[in-house]
Design a protein around this motif. Structure first.
Motif, PDB file in Angstrom:
ATOM      1  N   PRO C 278       0.864  -1.307   0.034  1.00 55.93           N
ATOM      2  CA  PRO C 278      -0.109   0.057   0.014  1.00 55.93           C
ATOM      3  C   PRO C 278       1.057   1.184  -0.027  1.00 55.93           C
ATOM      4  O   PRO C 278       1.881   1.317   0.631  1.00 55.93           O
ATOM      5  N   VAL C 279       0.463   2.331  -0.829  1.00 54.09           N
ATOM      6  CA  VAL C 279       0.856   3.511  -0.763  1.00 54.09           C
ATOM      7  C   VAL C 279       0.267   4.598  -0.214  1.00 54.09           C
ATOM      8  O   VAL C 279      -0.863   4.621  -0.379  1.00 54.09           O
ATOM      9  N   LEU C 280       0.839   5.115   0.722  1.00 55.66           N
ATOM     10  CA  LEU C 280      -0.090   6.112   1.552  1.00 55.66           C
ATOM     11  C   LEU C 280      -0.592   7.255   0.747  1.00 55.66           C
ATOM     12  O   LEU C 280      -0.132   7.752  -0.186  1.00 55.66           O
ATOM     13  N   LYS C 281      -1.884   7.636   1.114  1.00 59.35           N
ATOM     14  CA  LYS C 281      -2.598   8.662   0.642  1.00 59.35           C
ATOM     15  C   LYS C 281      -3.116   8.200  -1.112  1.00 59.35           C
ATOM     16  O   LYS C 281      -3.364   9.038  -1.774  1.00 59.35           O
ATOM     17  N   THR C 282      -2.979   6.985  -1.237  1.00 56.85           N
ATOM     18  CA  THR C 282      -3.229   6.524  -2.584  1.00 56.85           C
ATOM     19  C   THR C 282      -4.064   5.286  -2.727  1.00 56.85           C
ATOM     20  O   THR C 282      -4.039   4.396  -1.830  1.00 56.85           O
ATOM     21  N   MET C 283      -4.866   5.094  -3.657  1.00 53.85           N
ATOM     22  CA  MET C 283      -5.772   3.973  -3.846  1.00 53.85           C
ATOM     23  C   MET C 283      -6.587   3.383  -2.650  1.00 53.85           C
ATOM     24  O   MET C 283      -7.251   4.520  -2.063  1.00 53.85           O
ATOM     25  N   GLU C 284      -6.526   2.360  -2.121  1.00 53.81           N
ATOM     26  CA  GLU C 284      -7.089   1.794  -0.888  1.00 53.81           C
ATOM     27  C   GLU C 284      -6.919   2.890   0.425  1.00 53.81           C
ATOM     28  O   GLU C 284      -7.755   2.793   1.241  1.00 53.81           O
ATOM     29  N   LEU C 285      -5.884   3.657   0.249  1.00 52.66           N
ATOM     30  CA  LEU C 285      -5.525   4.634   1.292  1.00 52.66           C
ATOM     31  C   LEU C 285      -5.907   6.004   1.135  1.00 52.66           C
ATOM     32  O   LEU C 285      -5.204   6.831   1.665  1.00 52.66           O
ATOM     33  N   GLY C 286      -6.871   6.057   0.164  1.00 51.63           N
ATOM     34  CA  GLY C 286      -7.581   7.268  -0.039  1.00 51.63           C
ATOM     35  C   GLY C 286      -8.483   7.527   1.276  1.00 51.63           C
ATOM     36  O   GLY C 286      -8.585   6.573   2.048  1.00 51.63           O
ATOM     37  N   PRO C 287      -9.189   8.659   1.403  1.00 55.00           N
ATOM     38  CA  PRO C 287      -9.876   9.145   2.447  1.00 55.00           C
ATOM     39  C   PRO C 287     -11.415   8.528   2.133  1.00 55.00           C
ATOM     40  O   PRO C 287     -11.717   7.796   1.217  1.00 55.00           O
ATOM     41  N   ARG C 288     -12.096   8.168   3.285  1.00 54.28           N
ATOM     42  CA  ARG C 288     -13.379   7.770   3.396  1.00 54.28           C
ATOM     43  C   ARG C 288     -14.342   7.963   2.433  1.00 54.28           C
ATOM     44  O   ARG C 288     -14.935   7.321   1.899  1.00 54.28           O
ATOM     45  N   ASP C 289     -14.558   9.479   2.561  1.00 57.04           N
ATOM     46  CA  ASP C 289     -15.393   9.811   1.627  1.00 57.04           C
ATOM     47  C   ASP C 289     -15.355   9.537   0.277  1.00 57.04           C
ATOM     48  O   ASP C 289     -16.413   9.221  -0.495  1.00 57.04           O
ATOM     49  N   ARG C 290     -14.172   9.672  -0.315  1.00 61.39           N
ATOM     50  CA  ARG C 290     -13.874   9.229  -1.753  1.00 61.39           C
ATOM     51  C   ARG C 290     -14.034   7.903  -2.018  1.00 61.39           C
ATOM     52  O   ARG C 290     -14.812   7.449  -3.024  1.00 61.39           O
ATOM     53  N   LEU C 291     -13.759   6.943  -1.129  1.00 68.01           N
ATOM     54  CA  LEU C 291     -13.853   5.668  -1.357  1.00 68.01           C
ATOM     55  C   LEU C 291     -15.335   5.202  -1.244  1.00 68.01           C
ATOM     56  O   LEU C 291     -15.816   4.487  -2.304  1.00 68.01           O
ATOM     57  N   SER C 292     -16.164   5.872  -0.468  1.00 66.54           N
ATOM     58  CA  SER C 292     -17.442   5.353  -0.387  1.00 66.54           C
ATOM     59  C   SER C 292     -18.338   6.101  -1.821  1.00 66.54           C
ATOM     60  O   SER C 292     -19.220   5.477  -2.212  1.00 66.54           O
ATOM     61  N   GLN C 293     -17.900   7.119  -1.887  1.00 67.24           N
ATOM     62  CA  GLN C 293     -18.379   7.602  -3.305  1.00 67.24           C
ATOM     63  C   GLN C 293     -18.112   6.876  -4.439  1.00 67.24           C
ATOM     64  O   GLN C 293     -19.005   6.751  -5.464  1.00 67.24           O
ATOM     65  N   SER C 294     -16.884   6.369  -4.488  1.00 70.98           N
ATOM     66  CA  SER C 294     -16.457   5.460  -5.674  1.00 70.98           C
ATOM     67  C   SER C 294     -17.406   4.168  -5.754  1.00 70.98           C
ATOM     68  O   SER C 294     -17.720   3.832  -6.881  1.00 70.98           O
ATOM     69  N   PHE C 295     -17.713   3.634  -4.556  1.00 72.35           N
ATOM     70  CA  PHE C 295     -18.627   2.663  -4.699  1.00 72.35           C
ATOM     71  C   PHE C 295     -19.857   3.165  -5.518  1.00 72.35           C
ATOM     72  O   PHE C 295     -20.492   2.383  -6.068  1.00 72.35           O
ATOM     73  N   TRP C 296     -20.366   4.274  -5.080  1.00 68.42           N
ATOM     74  CA  TRP C 296     -21.571   4.544  -5.361  1.00 68.42           C
ATOM     75  C   TRP C 296     -21.681   4.748  -7.042  1.00 68.42           C
ATOM     76  O   TRP C 296     -22.514   4.031  -7.527  1.00 68.42           O
ATOM     77  N   HIS C 297     -20.559   5.174  -7.400  1.00 69.18           N
ATOM     78  CA  HIS C 297     -20.444   5.116  -8.798  1.00 69.18           C
ATOM     79  C   HIS C 297     -20.288   3.809  -9.615  1.00 69.18           C
ATOM     80  O   HIS C 297     -20.797   3.546 -10.387  1.00 69.18           O
ATOM     81  N   GLU C 298     -19.692   2.995  -8.847  1.00 70.06           N
ATOM     82  CA  GLU C 298     -19.239   1.373  -9.418  1.00 70.06           C
ATOM     83  C   GLU C 298     -20.668   0.741  -9.349  1.00 70.06           C
ATOM     84  O   GLU C 298     -21.207   0.146 -10.380  1.00 70.06           O
ATOM     85  N   GLN C 299     -21.551   1.190  -8.385  1.00 76.48           N
ATOM     86  CA  GLN C 299     -22.858   0.422  -8.399  1.00 76.48           C
ATOM     87  C   GLN C 299     -23.734   1.025  -9.472  1.00 76.48           C
ATOM     88  O   GLN C 299     -24.308   0.363 -10.290  1.00 76.48           O
ATOM     89  N   ARG C 300     -23.645   2.354  -9.981  1.00 75.53           N
ATOM     90  CA  ARG C 300     -24.285   2.745 -10.956  1.00 75.53           C
ATOM     91  C   ARG C 300     -24.017   2.327 -12.190  1.00 75.53           C
ATOM     92  O   ARG C 300     -24.757   1.878 -13.124  1.00 75.53           O
ATOM     93  N   LYS C 301     -22.541   2.006 -12.440  1.00 74.27           N
ATOM     94  CA  LYS C 301     -22.165   1.223 -13.644  1.00 74.27           C
ATOM     95  C   LYS C 301     -22.366   0.058 -13.916  1.00 74.27           C
ATOM     96  O   LYS C 301     -22.284  -0.677 -14.926  1.00 74.27           O
ATOM     97  N   GLY C 302     -22.915  -0.643 -12.710  1.00 73.38           N
ATOM     98  CA  GLY C 302     -23.140  -1.959 -12.867  1.00 73.38           C
ATOM     99  C   GLY C 302     -21.761  -2.842 -12.517  1.00 73.38           C
ATOM    100  O   GLY C 302     -22.139  -4.123 -13.081  1.00 73.38           O
TER     101      GLY C 302
END
Lengths: 113, 128, 586, 248
Positions: C278-302
């Motif tokens: 893991p690299v700090l502040k990157t990918m999985e170590l991004g902040p919680r809001d961004r990660l949760s929002q990405s999920f929402w988009h992924e769900q929209r995209k199927g």
């Protein structure tokens, strides 16, 4: 609250529990053979007497018997309580008395050998 | 005062019937009766040994018969149960830490069973 | 009504409340401290925090870095003077816990170990395996037992604050076991009663997190600040919302969609980092809001995986190996096996974002003081604010220590500076009114509404309309619905008429608290026509520093929706900038 | 995975204001198989009977609130899975504690006992915060770590027959917690704790039934801790009385 004196007896109980766990089952097996009429070599008078006559033999016999006694006595004290008898002081005198008596007998007998 | 906590009484004499694990515990505790009686049997043997050959023969003779067999059988079961219940809990009472890790419990128990087998065999071979 | 006189009354005995109590007891052994909690202290929800607590201790770290991570992570809605105080005090507080016996995980040389966490540039999270909150709570609770001056009132539910002469001078509380009301007269009151995640149906929060402390202050006239910022934790178990700590990703766990793609790289957090490194502040170590929002988009995209419990993405930890998982993440493994029947050592775990934390809360200043003299607040129920629009993982455990203690010190200052004479008849009259309010709720038999019914409607409303992404239309609907529910609350009927341990009554009171909080969330969110941190609007997608570099303050009204005011954010040295979680750029 | 099935949930009810003694009440609950017993109780509370009282919070086996007797066994309601039971599940308040109401017990006794063993670090040496942490190697941490995992759920007290028979008994969790601090390399308070622990009502009331460890949801192994305390206390006693010249 005062610190308990149970460590005296528990120490003997624990040591005795270990000794009996290692040696008692096989001793029982041997006496079972004797009771069934087999005559193992150990139960010849000469062999046993010889073993008990040696100071090391005496020590081993003393250790096994005395620790077994105190192990059983202490556990019996607890068991009597577990069966609902609430007279711990009396029970303690009786069970430790029995163990003490056995200890005394063992010493006397060993001295006579 | 609206509170009135309800205390459920526990029977002082029959509590152990309520759970299998309590029964197993009582069975373990009762092994001490057999160990006590058996130890006195050994003391009697020792007394006979001290008295002389005749007394010892008389002791062996008295041991023989159904009662002796029955008691020894029961005592065998009890003492084996005692040994197993004793060895099974040694890792709890005497954990061994080597470096960072604790020695796994089954290793400690296994070592005890192994030693028990060796001790028993030596006595058995020596006795027979 | 029995009157209990004390110097400082603390409402809530979780991490912040206990820390405050100890600080008071240490400062002056003669102080009488009443620690009032609706549950026994060790049941408090601090126990469920897993990952750890941030504090600068290692030589490669610096206070400035912690400051920047926190302020940037909070999308510049943090008060920077408060953040500065916080990061300065953090190492001392964590060290203090070490001296009190907290079983922090260690380096081979015996020093305290730190782990990486989301949104942090440097490893600085102190941890006790993955039970950090649990150990912090128990260390504090057990340490508090040292001090005879801390008198605990376990299982007392705080009802109303007593405010007279412009000062907070105590509170009323219900002894749950007897159903009897008590009046606590205190020179100062500290509220440390936790968050309000139970407004939402799908949350990592325990049943007790119903915003009681927030509502207590709110009803007494203290504004609730920034309530629209509700944090979704990106990795919750899909069936019951149980939290899988950010430590999973800190230790190297990765998030993939149904195609096996590490989709975070598609949302400005790439480029992809090597698996297990893991690299700090990157990918999985991004902040919680961004990660949760990405999920929402992924769900929209199927791109999400369908499970019996809804759409999920996968948290893959297999490459960490059994030994590391057992050592660093034993609780996570246990939770996955117990509740999902899946072993993270052997298979990827389906997860989805889940409501986790309220950034907002009781408005306090940097000294943990509310606008009402004599009333202080700390922990999740308070908004100092150091978390801004999005709290960084592992700042909350530290926050409750730093500001728990700060609230105690402020309370002592208040005791020393303000008149001690209290107007007993006035307080008693208030206390009687408080008792009458509860009795009315208790006796009301003509009502037609049920606690469970109203609660379900509230939760549904919040989930539908105030989730990860929001629109003005939905939020307006939420405002109307919550206002309606508040009205119907007056028509509640209790089934349970027993005084002893009446949980029907408790739940009714908790529902009242949650409705108050929920309305501030909905109204604050509707009126904030921008996107910032955890508050994302589909109709206002950009951050608007011109109009909304401001805190929302919601003031209570018994019948009407809250009145909203705004307060400037304190900026000292970090001007609002771009939140960059892409490892590619420097 | 999510099949539904109906269970009969038999709950011990007791309302001190109307009942002279507890009684059973049975609810029919439609359950999803992956539910835990706590979910079934919540179903009852929300849909069938709002008067049912019980404690719960975290639903992840860490807050320790929801200990009940489930089919006679002390369990956390949030970790007792419906699929492990038949169609009839009986829930009662934790054994050995007075019943306040329904599944809620009076636990003051446990809390007082926990406090009595001084369950906090009594440092060997004074050290200011500014001097940094007490060094503790991973091995030293591991030595006591297991005993820090106690969530105070009191299942061990409900399982312990000695506590049921002799309410003065200090009990498994409290003594384990004393042991936890005694084993901590930073701690020097063992002598103080022994005043409470090494008494007749302390560790010596324990007869090593072992039930506490069998029911512990966190694998703390209180029974093991108590045996270790006995061994250490026995060594203390023999040193003190037979070898007074040996310093501890």
């Amino acid at each position: 609250m005062a610190k308990s004196n149970k460590p005296i007896f528990w120490g003997l109980f624990a040591a005795g529990g270990t000794v009996t766990a290692f040696v008692t089952p096989v001793l029982v097996l041997l006496t079972l053979f004797a009771a069934m009429g087999f005559s193992p070599d150990l139960f010849t008078y000469e062999a046993l007497r010889g073993f008990a006559a040696h100071w090391l033999g005496k020590l081993i016999i003393l250790g096994v018997i005395v620790l077994s006694l105190w192990h059983a006595a202490h556990r019996l004290r607890v068991t009597v309580h577990d069966f609902g008898v609430r007279a711990d002081a009396v029970v303690a005198y009786v069970v430790y008395g029995i163990a003490g008596l056995g200890t005394l007998m063992t010493i006397v007998y060993l001295l006579r050998i | 005062m609206s509170r009135k906590p309800y205390v459920r009484e526990v029977s002082k004499t029959t509590w152990f019937l309520s759970q299998p694990r309590y029964k197993r515990y009582m069975a373990r505790e009762v092994t001490c009766v057999f160990i006590l009686i058996y130890t006195f049997l050994l003391i009697c043997a020792l007394g006979a040994l001290a008295k002389g050959p005749d007394a010892f023969q008389a002791f062996l003779h008295a041991l023989r018969g159904p009662l002796g067999v029955l008691f020894n059988l029961a005592a065998l079961v009890a003492t084996v149960y005692h040994s197993m219940s004793w060895f099974d809990v040694t890792p709890q009472a005497m954990p061994i830490q080597r470096g960072e890790e604790f020695v796994p419990g089954n290793v400690i128990v296994g070592a005890h069973y192994g030693a028990w087998a060796v001790v028993s065999l030596i006595i058995l071979i020596w006795g027979i | 009504m029995e009157i209990i006189k004390t110097d400082v009354a603390i409402v809530g005995a979780g991490g912040a409340g206990l820390r405050a109590a100890i600080a008071l007891a240490e400062a002056d052994p003669k102080l009488r401290i009443a620690l009032i909690s609706k549950v026994y202290p060790m049941r408090s929800h601090t126990c469920a925090a897993e990952g750890g607590a941030a504090g600068v201790i290692k030589s490669d770290d610096s206070l400035d870095l912690h400051f920047n991570d926190t302020v940037g992570g909070g999308d510049w809605l943090c008060d920077q003077n408060a953040v500065e105080y916080f990061i300065n005090e953090a190492p001392n507080e964590l060290m203090q816990l070490e001296h009190w016996g907290c079983p922090w995980s260690r380096e081979p040389d015996g020093s305290v170990a730190v782990r990486p966490f989301g949104g942090m540039k440097i490893k600085r999270t102190w941890f006790a395996a993955d039970k950090s909150g649990f150990h912090i709570l128990h260390t504090l609770f057990q340490t508090s037992l040292k001090y005879p001056s801390i008198q605990r009132f376990d299982e007392y539910y705080a009802i109303d604050l007593l405010v007279d002469d412009g000062r907070c001078q105590g509170l009323t509380a219900l002894e749950i076991r007897s159903g009897e009301m008590r009046q606590f007269q205190a020179g100062a009151v500290i509220i440390a009663a936790g968050g309000a995640g139970k407004m939402f149906p799908f949350t990592t929060n325990g049943a007790i997190k119903t915003g009681d402390g927030m509502a207590l202050a709110y009803r007494a006239g203290v504004p609730l600040k920034d309530m629209e910022f509700v944090q979704y934790h990106p990795t919750g178990l899909p069936n019951n919302g149980i939290l899988l700590t950010e430590g999973c990703r800190g230790e190297g766990g990765i998030l993939v969609n149904k195609h096996g793609r590490r989709y975070l790289q598609d949302y400005g957090m790439g480029p992809e980092t090597p698996v297990g490194q893991p690299v700090l502040k990157t990918m999985e170590l991004g902040p919680r809001d961004r990660l949760s929002q990405s999920f929402w988009h992924e769900q929209r995209k199927g791109n999400t995986v369908s499970t019996p419990w809804g759409e999920c993405v996968l948290l893959d930890m297999r490459h960490l190996g059994e030994k590391k998982i057992n050592e660093r993440l034993p609780l996570v493994r246990d939770l996955c096996i117990s509740y999902l029947n899946m072993d993270p050592v052997k298979e990827p775990i389906p997860i989805r974002p889940v409501v986790h934390y309220c950034m907002g809360g009781i408005h306090t200043d940097i000294k943990a003081a509310t606008p009402v003299p004599g009333l202080f607040a700390a922990g999740e129920c308070a908004c100092v604010s150091i978390n801004g629009a999005n709290r960084l993982g592992s700042n909350s455990l530290t926050e409750l220590l730093v500001f728990g203690r700060r609230a105690a010190l402020s309370a002592i200052e208040h005791l020393q500076s303000s008149p001690s004479a209290s107007n007993d008849p006035a307080l008693s009259a208030q206390a009687r009114a408080s008792e009458d309010r509860i009795r009315a709720l208790f006796d009301q038999s003509a009502g037609t509404e049920t606690v469970a019914g109203l609660r379900k409607e509230m939760m549904h409303t919040m989930e539908e309309n105030a989730g990860i992404y929001r629109t003005g239309e939905e939020l307006q609907r939420a405002c109307e619905k919550i206002a309606e529910l508040r009205g119907r609350y007056a028509n509640l009927a209790l089934t349970d008429k027993s005084k002893v341990f009446n949980t029907d009554l408790m739940q009714a009171l908790e529902l009242g608290s949650m409705l108050d909080c929920a309305e501030t969330v909905a109204v604050g969110a509707r009126d904030r026509t921008e996107s910032r941190g955890a508050h994302q609007r589909l109709d206002f997608t950009a951050r608007d520093d011109q109009n909304f570099l401001k805190h929302t303050l919601a003031y209570h009204h018994p019948k009407e929706p809250p009145r909203i005011e705004y307060l400037d954010v304190v900026i000292t040295k970090s001007q609002p900038g771009v939140r960059d979680y892409s490892g590619a750029k420097k | 995975m999510s099949e539904e099935r109906q269970i009969q949930l038999e709950v011990l009810r007791y309302n001190p204001e109307t009942d002279s003694q507890p009684r059973y009440q049975t609810y029919t609950v439609p359950c999803v198989n992956e539910w835990v017993v706590l979910d079934a109780l919540n179903y009852v509370k929300e849909n069938l009977d709002p008067t049912l009282s019980y404690r719960w919070s975290c639903h992840m086996a860490v807050c320790g609130s929801c200990g009940y007797m489930i089919n006679g066994e002390p369990k956390l309601g949030c970790k007792a899975f419906i699929h492990e039971y038949g169609d009839h599940i009986r829930v009662e308040p934790l054994a050995n504690f007075p019943i306040e109401r329904d599944l809620v017990t009076v636990v003051e006794d446990f809390i007082a006992k926990l406090a009595s063993v001084k369950p906090y670090l009594i440092p060997k040496e004074d050290k200011p915060i500014s001097a940094g942490e007490f060094r503790q190697t991973p091995a030293e941490l591991k030595k006591y770590k297991q005993y820090t995992l106690c969530i105070n759920c009191m299942l061990c007290y409900a399982a312990c027959p000695q506590y049921g028979l002799v309410p003065e008994f200090l009990g498994p969790a409290a003594i384990s917690m004393a042991h936890r601090y005694n084993q901590d390399s930073r701690d020097g308070g063992r002598d103080q704790r022994q005043e409470v622990v090494a008494t007749d009502e302390g560790v010596w009331e324990c007869s090593f039934v072992g039930a506490c460890s069998e029911v512990c949801p966190k694998h703390v192994d209180p029974a093991g801790a108590l045996q270790q305390v006995k061994v250490a206390s026995t060594i203390d006693w023999y040193k003190e009385h037979l070898m007074p010249w040996v310093k501890k």
